[in-house]
Design a protein around this motif. Structure first.
Motif, PDB file in Angstrom:
ATOM      1  N   PHE A 173       0.668  -1.073   0.202  1.00 16.83           N
ATOM      2  CA  PHE A 173       0.077  -0.055  -0.057  1.00 16.83           C
ATOM      3  C   PHE A 173       0.871   1.408  -0.105  1.00 16.83           C
ATOM      4  N   MET A 181      -5.988   8.012   7.605  1.00 17.45           N
ATOM      5  CA  MET A 181      -5.612   7.198   7.040  1.00 17.45           C
ATOM      6  C   MET A 181      -4.964   5.756   7.562  1.00 17.45           C
ATOM      7  N   LEU A 238       4.427  -1.000   8.481  1.00 15.27           N
ATOM      8  CA  LEU A 238       3.821   0.160   8.798  1.00 15.27           C
ATOM      9  C   LEU A 238       4.891   1.198   8.540  1.00 15.27           C
ATOM     10  N   VAL A 281       3.134   0.461   2.925  1.00 15.96           N
ATOM     11  CA  VAL A 281       2.535  -1.001   3.825  1.00 15.96           C
ATOM     12  C   VAL A 281       3.489  -1.533   3.376  1.00 15.96           C
ATOM     13  N   ASP A 318      -7.355   2.840   9.284  1.00 20.26           N
ATOM     14  CA  ASP A 318      -8.492   2.276   8.148  1.00 20.26           C
ATOM     15  C   ASP A 318      -7.349   1.299   7.386  1.00 20.26           C
ATOM     16  N   VAL A 319      -5.793   2.065   7.491  1.00 24.32           N
ATOM     17  CA  VAL A 319      -4.758   1.126   6.649  1.00 24.32           C
ATOM     18  C   VAL A 319      -4.243   0.049   7.671  1.00 24.32           C
ATOM     19  N   SER A 320      -4.930  -0.474   8.948  1.00 23.72           N
ATOM     20  CA  SER A 320      -3.632  -0.683  10.118  1.00 23.72           C
ATOM     21  C   SER A 320      -5.187  -1.854  10.031  1.00 23.72           C
ATOM     22  N   ASP A 380      -2.633   2.885  14.658  1.00 24.47           N
ATOM     23  CA  ASP A 380      -3.143   1.251  14.431  1.00 24.47           C
ATOM     24  C   ASP A 380      -4.078   0.282  16.150  1.00 24.47           C
ATOM     25  N   GLN A 385      -7.406  -3.018   7.777  1.00 22.56           N
ATOM     26  CA  GLN A 385      -7.490  -3.222   5.896  1.00 22.56           C
ATOM     27  C   GLN A 385      -5.308  -4.644   6.434  1.00 22.56           C
TER      28      GLN A 385
END
Ligand code: SAM
Length: 306
Positions: free
Chosen positions: A41, A127, A62, A52, A130-132, A103, A134
């Protein structure tokens, strides 16, 4: 250069092809590198570049603005220590505030404490959350606890609005003081933290590395000695993927029932204590809690003189 803000580094190395190198003015002349298997990502939020990647040695990683925030392999050391050092030092913590920590790893650790009734978190960057969720489900599992309330916003502003004496503990899980976290290292912020804590309440903030940032640590300690009239302590732990391999924490209490951070009164390392993920503690125990406050002589000299 890849996607994202071209003025900021993303760490994909032009030095060693196929490796991520952590290059920053915060640690001039050195750059820890990890072999990249795959970039998973890359994005740009309103606040920072978010990346990521799958590493070959530390699992998923991350990265924010070119700086490693966590890896699957060693995040336990950081999350468990920044959480249990403060929460195991007071009896029956009930209301806990986390600043940063989007996170969810600190939330996961707070949720091991059954006395806790309310867990507020203020993270500036949605963000990261959300990224964590995912890519790091074993970290973001912290959000599954019904006691957690997420506020997206600036931690500085959030704290200013908190009624006096609200929290038993505040945990500041911030990034480095370049970028959105800068104010989280400054005196007015510590003053709002002290105000938000009840008498004898505790704060634990990420406080950089004794090998790299003694000047930052000196300033934080000097500020905290003026603001926190209970006790002021520095502790540290090993996190292999942080610059210099160590990270410190500032642990302070407000005036009130005395807190002796070096001797935990609220142990969490019993076999029956598990968080939602049912993952047992990997790093923290009561011995390492007390040991974390033993400092190398060079650091002790500076910190005690402040
Ligand atoms: N928990 C992590 C670990 O295992 O090492 C590392 C740090 S965490 C990802 C740091 C967070 O602080 C980032 O998500 C960043 O967006 C957030 N942050 C930075 N400045 C902030 C501010 N002023 N208010 C709230 N959150 C902030």
């Amino acid at each position: 250069e890849t996607e994202g803000d071209t003025n900021k580094p993303d760490g994909i190395s032009s030095v060693i092809p196929g490796w991520f190198s952590e290059i920053s003015p915060m640690w001039p002349g050195e750059a820890h590198s990890l072999k990249v298997e795959k970039i998973l990502f890359q994005g740009k939020s309103d606040y920072q570049n978010v990346m990521v990647f799958q590493s070959s040695a530390y699992g998923k990683v991350l990265v924010l603005d070119g700086v490693i925030q966590l890896t699957e392999r060693d995040e336990c050391a950081y999350q468990e220590m920044i959480t249990h050092l403060p929460l195991c030092s007071i009896p029956n913590p009930k209301k806990v505030l986390v600043i940063g920590g989007g996170d969810g790893g600190v939330l996961r650790e707070v949720s091991r404490h059954s006395s806790v009734e309310q867990i507020d978190i203020c993270e500036i960057d949605k963000m990261v959350v959300d990224v964590s969720k995912q890519f790091f489900p074993d970290v973001a599992v912290g959000y599954d606890d019904p006691r957690v309330k997420l506020h997206i916003g600036d931690g500085v502003a959030f704290l200013k609005a908190v009624p006096e004496g609200t929290y038993d503990a505040v945990i500041v899980d911030s990034s480095d003081p370049i970028g959105p976290a800068q104010e989280l290292f400054e005196k007015p912020f510590f003053e709002s933290v002290a105000k938000a804590l009840r008498p004898g309440g505790v704060v634990c903030t990420q406080a950089e590395s004794i090998w790299l940032h003694m000047h930052i640590i000196e300033d934080i300690v000097a500020n905290c000695r003026q603001i926190f009239k209970g006790s002021v302590n520095y502790a540290w732990t090993t996190v292999p993927t942080y610059p210099s391999g160590v990270i410190g924490f500032m642990l302070c209490s407000t005036e009130g029932p005395p807190v002796d951070f070096k001797h935990p009164v609220n142990p969490v390392d019993r076999d029956d204590v598990c968080c939602k993920s049912k993952r047992p503690l990997k790093f923290y125990n009561s011995e390492i809690h007390s040991a974390a406050f033993c400092l190398p002589s060079f650091a002790k000299k500076v910190i005690e003189s402040k």
